[in-house]
Design a protein around this motif. Structure first.
Motif, short mmCIF file in Angstrom:
data_model
loop_
_atom_site.label_atom_id
_atom_site.label_comp_id
_atom_site.label_asym_id
_atom_site.label_seq_id
_atom_site.Cartn_x
_atom_site.Cartn_y
_atom_site.Cartn_z
N PRO A 185 -2.65 36.20 -3.04
CA PRO A 185 -2.29 34.57 -3.91
C PRO A 185 -0.50 34.36 -3.88
O PRO A 185 -0.32 34.96 -3.97
CB PRO A 185 -1.94 34.93 -5.75
CG PRO A 185 -3.00 35.95 -5.85
CD PRO A 185 -3.28 36.79 -4.85
N HIS A 219 -7.34 30.66 -3.71
CA HIS A 219 -6.04 30.25 -4.83
C HIS A 219 -5.38 28.97 -5.17
O HIS A 219 -5.03 28.86 -6.26
CB HIS A 219 -5.16 31.62 -4.10
CG HIS A 219 -5.31 32.86 -4.25
ND1 HIS A 219 -6.43 33.51 -5.36
CD2 HIS A 219 -5.63 34.10 -3.13
CE1 HIS A 219 -6.23 34.77 -4.87
NE2 HIS A 219 -6.41 34.62 -3.10
N LEU A 220 -5.64 28.63 -3.66
CA LEU A 220 -4.49 27.16 -3.80
C LEU A 220 -6.24 25.98 -3.09
O LEU A 220 -7.05 26.46 -2.57
CB LEU A 220 -4.04 27.25 -3.28
CG LEU A 220 -2.34 28.12 -3.48
CD1 LEU A 220 -1.43 27.87 -2.21
CD2 LEU A 220 -2.27 27.61 -4.73
N SER A 221 -5.84 24.86 -3.82
CA SER A 221 -6.03 23.77 -3.29
C SER A 221 -6.33 22.93 -1.90
O SER A 221 -4.76 23.69 -1.53
CB SER A 221 -6.67 22.44 -4.31
OG SER A 221 -4.95 21.85 -4.35
N GLU A 226 -2.38 21.60 -2.17
CA GLU A 226 -1.96 22.76 -2.65
C GLU A 226 -0.74 23.54 -1.33
O GLU A 226 -0.28 23.72 -1.48
CB GLU A 226 -2.11 23.70 -3.99
CG GLU A 226 -2.15 22.60 -5.09
CD GLU A 226 -3.02 24.00 -6.09
OE1 GLU A 226 -2.33 23.58 -7.30
OE2 GLU A 226 -4.14 24.65 -5.89
N LEU A 227 -1.86 23.76 -0.28
CA LEU A 227 -1.83 24.82 0.26
C LEU A 227 -1.00 23.53 1.81
O LEU A 227 -0.02 24.31 1.64
CB LEU A 227 -2.91 25.17 1.60
CG LEU A 227 -3.84 25.91 0.95
CD1 LEU A 227 -5.43 26.26 1.50
CD2 LEU A 227 -3.17 27.18 1.31
N LEU A 234 2.84 23.51 0.40
CA LEU A 234 3.08 25.04 0.55
C LEU A 234 4.33 25.10 1.62
O LEU A 234 3.78 24.96 2.53
CB LEU A 234 2.83 26.02 0.06
CG LEU A 234 3.39 26.76 -0.18
CD1 LEU A 234 3.33 27.59 -1.27
CD2 LEU A 234 2.03 28.33 -0.42
#
Length: 451
Positions: A205, A442-444, A447-448, A451
């Motif tokens: 994560p 871990h992420l949509s 969200e990726l 980041l």
């Protein structure tokens, strides 16, 4: 530990999808960004084809007056902390351009487009040092047999001068640089290449790593030991073969943490800048004397324990450490002569700078680098920084040095009561994960991208 093949496939799919979006926007996108940050009225006359690296994709934009800029996009999928990485690299390049003599690109601007950050900087002219050294007959980065010993010395001299210059600034804590009105401060956490790889092909994560700076080398090495533990806990696929393999890997990580705690006292710095990926492929040279014209790709550069600076450079064979994995024992006979030559060249550079008054005798690196192989510090630091090589390095070089001969049962006796409880909890979990062959998300996608 092997890469999680499902995580690698997922990363490749992210890259492919993101690349299609970038190509749909190009060449208009890099042309617009270059013009925006270059300023002036000269129109763009050419946008080059994209060049893809390990973490970034770049193109060169040329203006009518001959000025050229590099537009660089961190790759979604390959680079997992793109915004943080870009911010840190900008700060490092600005620091180096003002506080050292290293020739680095000038940052013209940065920002975000629809699918992530970008960076615009000046183009550095020259030939990559690695191209002058590399054997064109093989795909692997091996030295060209036609490269003379004199040329190898020239290459090592160029690298020695860079390593020395990078070692001169000192800091009181470990972390990333940030520029403030009154100067420079170590404020964010150190973002490392290993952290990126743990997320990219270990599927850890992204939010699992510590968000702080470190006041002592011991504290930071304990954090790196914790990252090795997190790697074993969170990588689901291709992590362990069976119960015995899991126990052995868990043992190695507990004992490595024990070494870190006992090897380093809780003393303050000074600490020094370190670039995880500094190597000949990041250095441009020109002319018959291989004069350095630029040093590029400063991502994953941070203030680190001085031991990182003091260890022998991993790039002396012009190979990545991952290329050594098949036989670490066979690595030493090849590496040792190169280390002797580099230390000889480095020592000469140090003497010149001491005579010029730009280096103190106490700040020589050559002796420390030569000793780092015998003392084991080279292997300790490499194991701390390379999670996917950790087990091979630990059992080949570190365990015999620090704990002597003995069986795995002897090593189990060194664990604390809490570690023994965790061992019995972890083993069945990892064996079950290996059977399931499942990848956790871990992420949509949004969200990726952010980041």
């Amino acid at each position: 530990m092997d890469w999680d093949h499902l995580a690698e496939q997922s990363s490749d799919q992210l890259f492919a999808g993101w690349l299609r979006l970038l190509f749909q926007k190009s060449p208009a996108l890099p042309s617009r960004l270059a013009s925006q940050h270059r300023g002036g009225t000269a129109p763009v006359t050419d946008v080059s084809e994209f060049t893809t690296g390990a973490c970034n994709i770049c193109c060169i934009v040329t203006f009518a007056d001959g000025f050229r800029v590099l537009v660089r996009f961190p790759i979604l999928g390959r680079s997992r902390f793109r915004t943080e990485k870009t911010r840190h690299e900008i700060a490092v390049m600005r620091f180096l351009s003002r506080q050292t003599t290293l020739p680095v690109p000038r940052v013209l601007g940065a920002g975000r487009w629809g699918c992530g950050p970008y960076l615009v900087m000046t183009v550095v002219e020259g030939t990559l040092l690695s191209q002058r050294l590399r054997d064109p007959a093989v795909d692997a980065p091996r030295r060209n047999p036609q490269v003379s010993d004199a040329d190898l010395e020239r290459a090592y001299r160029a690298m020695a001068q860079i390593v020395l210059e990078l070692s001169k600034p000192t800091f009181s804590s470990i972390g990333a640089l940030v520029e403030e009105p009154r100067g420079w401060r170590v404020a964010p956490r150190p973002l490392t290449l290993n952290m990126n790889e743990l997320v990219r092909v270990g599927n850890l994560p992204p939010g699992i790593f510590a968000e702080k700076t470190f006041g002592t080398a011991r504290a930071y090495f304990e954090e790196l030991a914790t990252q090795q533990q997190l790697h074993l806990q969170h990588q689901r696929n291709d992590a362990v073969k069976d119960e015995a393999d899991c126990r052995k890997k868990y043992l190695a990580r507990c004992l490595f943490r024990k070494i870190a705690r006992e090897l380093y006292e809780a003393q303050p710095g000074p600490f020094r800048l370190y670039c995880d990926d500094l190597r000949p492929s990041n250095v441009l040279v020109s002319g018959p004397e291989w004069t350095t014209t630029g040093v590029i790709d400063w991502e994953y550069t941070y203030v680190a324990p001085a031991e990182f600076t003091y260890t022998a450079p991993w790039w002396l064979l012009f190979e990545s450490p991952e290329a050594w994995e098949t036989d670490l024992q066979a690595f030493l006979p090849r590496f040792t002569p190169r280390l002797r030559l580099f230390c000889h060249v480095l020592r000469a550079c140090e003497t010149e700078q001491i005579q010029q008054g730009t280096l103190h005798d106490a700040d020589r690196l050559s002796g420390r680098m030569a000793q780092s192989m015998d003392s084991g510090v080279f292997w300790f630091c490499l194991a701390a920084r390379k999670s996917f090589l950790f087990d091979e390095i630990y059992w080949t070089f570190l365990d015999p040095r620090y704990f002597g001969p003995g069986s795995l049962e002897d090593r189990v006796a060194l664990l604390s009561a809490e570690e023994l409880v965790e061992l019995e909890r972890l083993v069945p979990v990892k064996v079950q994960q290996a059977r399931e062959k499942r990848l956790e998300e871990h992420l949509s996608f949004d969200e990726l991208v952010e980041l």
